[in-house]
Design a protein around this motif. Structure first.
Motif, mmCIF file in Angstrom:
data_model
loop_
_atom_site.group_PDB
_atom_site.id
_atom_site.type_symbol
_atom_site.label_atom_id
_atom_site.label_comp_id
_atom_site.label_asym_id
_atom_site.label_seq_id
_atom_site.Cartn_x
_atom_site.Cartn_y
_atom_site.Cartn_z
ATOM 1 N N LEU A 1 6.056 -97.690 -26.992
ATOM 2 C CA LEU A 1 6.080 -97.371 -28.413
ATOM 3 C C LEU A 1 7.224 -96.406 -28.705
ATOM 4 O O LEU A 1 7.367 -95.391 -28.023
ATOM 5 N N LEU A 2 8.019 -96.731 -29.704
ATOM 6 C CA LEU A 2 9.028 -95.777 -30.169
ATOM 7 C C LEU A 2 8.312 -94.779 -31.062
ATOM 8 O O LEU A 2 7.688 -95.156 -32.059
ATOM 9 N N ASP A 3 8.372 -93.506 -30.662
ATOM 10 C CA ASP A 3 7.562 -92.465 -31.292
ATOM 11 C C ASP A 3 8.330 -91.147 -31.250
ATOM 12 O O ASP A 3 8.768 -90.719 -30.177
ATOM 13 N N ILE A 4 8.478 -90.510 -32.399
ATOM 14 C CA ILE A 4 9.236 -89.258 -32.477
ATOM 15 C C ILE A 4 8.684 -88.195 -31.516
ATOM 16 O O ILE A 4 9.427 -87.348 -31.025
ATOM 17 N N ALA A 5 7.383 -88.266 -31.210
ATOM 18 C CA ALA A 5 6.771 -87.290 -30.303
ATOM 19 C C ALA A 5 6.789 -87.755 -28.847
ATOM 20 O O ALA A 5 6.240 -87.090 -27.981
ATOM 21 N N GLY A 6 7.445 -88.876 -28.590
ATOM 22 C CA GLY A 6 7.476 -89.424 -27.237
ATOM 23 C C GLY A 6 8.481 -88.728 -26.337
ATOM 24 O O GLY A 6 9.132 -87.743 -26.700
ATOM 25 N N GLU A 7 8.615 -89.263 -25.156
ATOM 26 C CA GLU A 7 9.512 -88.741 -24.128
ATOM 27 C C GLU A 7 10.962 -89.055 -24.494
ATOM 28 O O GLU A 7 11.289 -90.170 -24.884
ATOM 29 N N GLN A 8 11.821 -88.061 -24.357
ATOM 30 C CA GLN A 8 13.240 -88.268 -24.596
ATOM 31 C C GLN A 8 13.923 -88.543 -23.258
ATOM 32 O O GLN A 8 13.726 -87.815 -22.292
ATOM 33 N N LEU A 9 14.701 -89.604 -23.241
ATOM 34 C CA LEU A 9 15.381 -90.033 -22.014
ATOM 35 C C LEU A 9 16.882 -90.087 -22.252
ATOM 36 O O LEU A 9 17.319 -90.315 -23.374
ATOM 37 N N ASP A 10 17.654 -89.940 -21.187
ATOM 38 C CA ASP A 10 19.073 -90.247 -21.310
ATOM 39 C C ASP A 10 19.244 -91.734 -20.994
ATOM 40 O O ASP A 10 18.301 -92.414 -20.579
ATOM 41 N N SER A 11 20.432 -92.254 -21.205
ATOM 42 C CA SER A 11 20.661 -93.691 -21.056
ATOM 43 C C SER A 11 20.425 -94.183 -19.634
ATOM 44 O O SER A 11 19.878 -95.270 -19.429
ATOM 45 N N ILE B 1 8.396 -93.431 -26.289
ATOM 46 C CA ILE B 1 9.790 -93.031 -26.166
ATOM 47 C C ILE B 1 10.302 -92.514 -27.496
ATOM 48 O O ILE B 1 10.063 -93.108 -28.546
ATOM 49 N N SER B 2 11.031 -91.406 -27.441
ATOM 50 C CA SER B 2 11.646 -90.825 -28.629
ATOM 51 C C SER B 2 13.161 -90.921 -28.516
ATOM 52 O O SER B 2 13.726 -90.692 -27.452
ATOM 53 N N PHE B 3 13.796 -91.231 -29.617
ATOM 54 C CA PHE B 3 15.256 -91.223 -29.690
ATOM 55 C C PHE B 3 15.731 -89.910 -30.299
ATOM 56 O O PHE B 3 16.807 -89.832 -30.855
ATOM 57 N N GLY B 4 14.914 -88.893 -30.207
ATOM 58 C CA GLY B 4 15.268 -87.570 -30.709
ATOM 59 C C GLY B 4 14.312 -87.116 -31.794
ATOM 60 O O GLY B 4 13.418 -87.850 -32.205
ATOM 61 N N LYS B 5 14.499 -85.903 -32.246
ATOM 62 C CA LYS B 5 13.599 -85.302 -33.235
ATOM 63 C C LYS B 5 13.901 -85.708 -34.673
ATOM 64 O O LYS B 5 13.128 -85.445 -35.570
ATOM 65 N N PHE B 6 15.046 -86.361 -34.875
ATOM 66 C CA PHE B 6 15.360 -86.830 -36.219
ATOM 67 C C PHE B 6 14.409 -87.952 -36.615
ATOM 68 O O PHE B 6 13.895 -88.669 -35.765
ATOM 69 N N THR B 7 14.202 -88.121 -37.895
ATOM 70 C CA THR B 7 13.452 -89.251 -38.418
ATOM 71 C C THR B 7 14.453 -90.320 -38.833
ATOM 72 O O THR B 7 15.409 -90.020 -39.552
ATOM 73 N N TYR B 8 14.235 -91.557 -38.360
ATOM 74 C CA TYR B 8 15.119 -92.672 -38.682
ATOM 75 C C TYR B 8 14.338 -93.739 -39.452
ATOM 76 O O TYR B 8 13.146 -93.917 -39.204
ATOM 77 N N PRO B 9 15.011 -94.467 -40.327
ATOM 78 C CA PRO B 9 14.339 -95.614 -40.957
ATOM 79 C C PRO B 9 13.957 -96.623 -39.869
ATOM 80 O O PRO B 9 14.730 -96.840 -38.927
ATOM 81 N N HIS B 10 12.778 -97.225 -39.985
ATOM 82 C CA HIS B 10 12.332 -98.115 -38.908
ATOM 83 C C HIS B 10 13.228 -99.342 -38.770
ATOM 84 O O HIS B 10 13.348 -99.891 -37.682
#
Length: 145
Positions: A63-73, A111-120
């Motif tokens: 799940l893509l989730d703002i509170a998820g784990e942040q990973l590098d590429s 998984i989080s792509f960072g703390k920013f909020t993005y349009p889905h």
């Protein structure tokens, strides 16, 4: 061949999102099969969450989730490679209201792509780009740098 499935609430409407998503899906064609399942945005978080769980059919999903784990590429690539060894990696992108606790609890990984909020809708393009980047890392190609 690796298989990727993206279950996403909402459909891509804007031409620029459609074009970008199609471009990454085309690029990914040399590495994996990509399937997108678009779910209706009608009904709010509860109905959308029910639709997500029905679409994933008790399969493992990330799940893509703002509170998820942040990973590098590189870490994302390693995890994705391992996940694809099982045959299929499934990603879920919720709607603008997010998802309910049932979806959060059912996710194998958040998984989080960072703390920013993005349009889905933008998030789908960003996910496709990161999956493409991960595949080039896995295959030792120069795109990543």
């Amino acid at each position: 061949m690796k298989k990727i499935e993206i279950v996403a609430v909402g459909r891509l409407k804007e031409d620029f999102f459609v074009f970008a998503a199609e471009e990454y899906i085309k690029r990914l064609g040399r590495f994996c099969d990509v399937k997108t399942v678009e779910l209706s945005e009608v009904g709010g978080k509860a109905k959308e969450s029910e639709a997500i769980l029905a679409a994933v059919k008790n399969r493992r999903f990330w799940l893509l989730d703002i509170a998820g784990e942040q990973l590098d590429s590189e870490s994302f690539a390693a995890l994705l490679d391992k996940e694809c060894q099982g045959g299929l990696a499934v990603f879920v992108i919720g709607g603008s209201e997010g998802v309910n606790e049932k979806v959060l609890e059912a996710a194998a990984r958040r998984i989080s792509f960072g703390k920013f909020t993005y349009p889905h809708r933008l998030m789908r393009v960003m996910l496709l780009e990161q999956v493409y980047r991960a595949m080039t890392i896995i295959e030792g190609m120069p795109y990543h740098k």
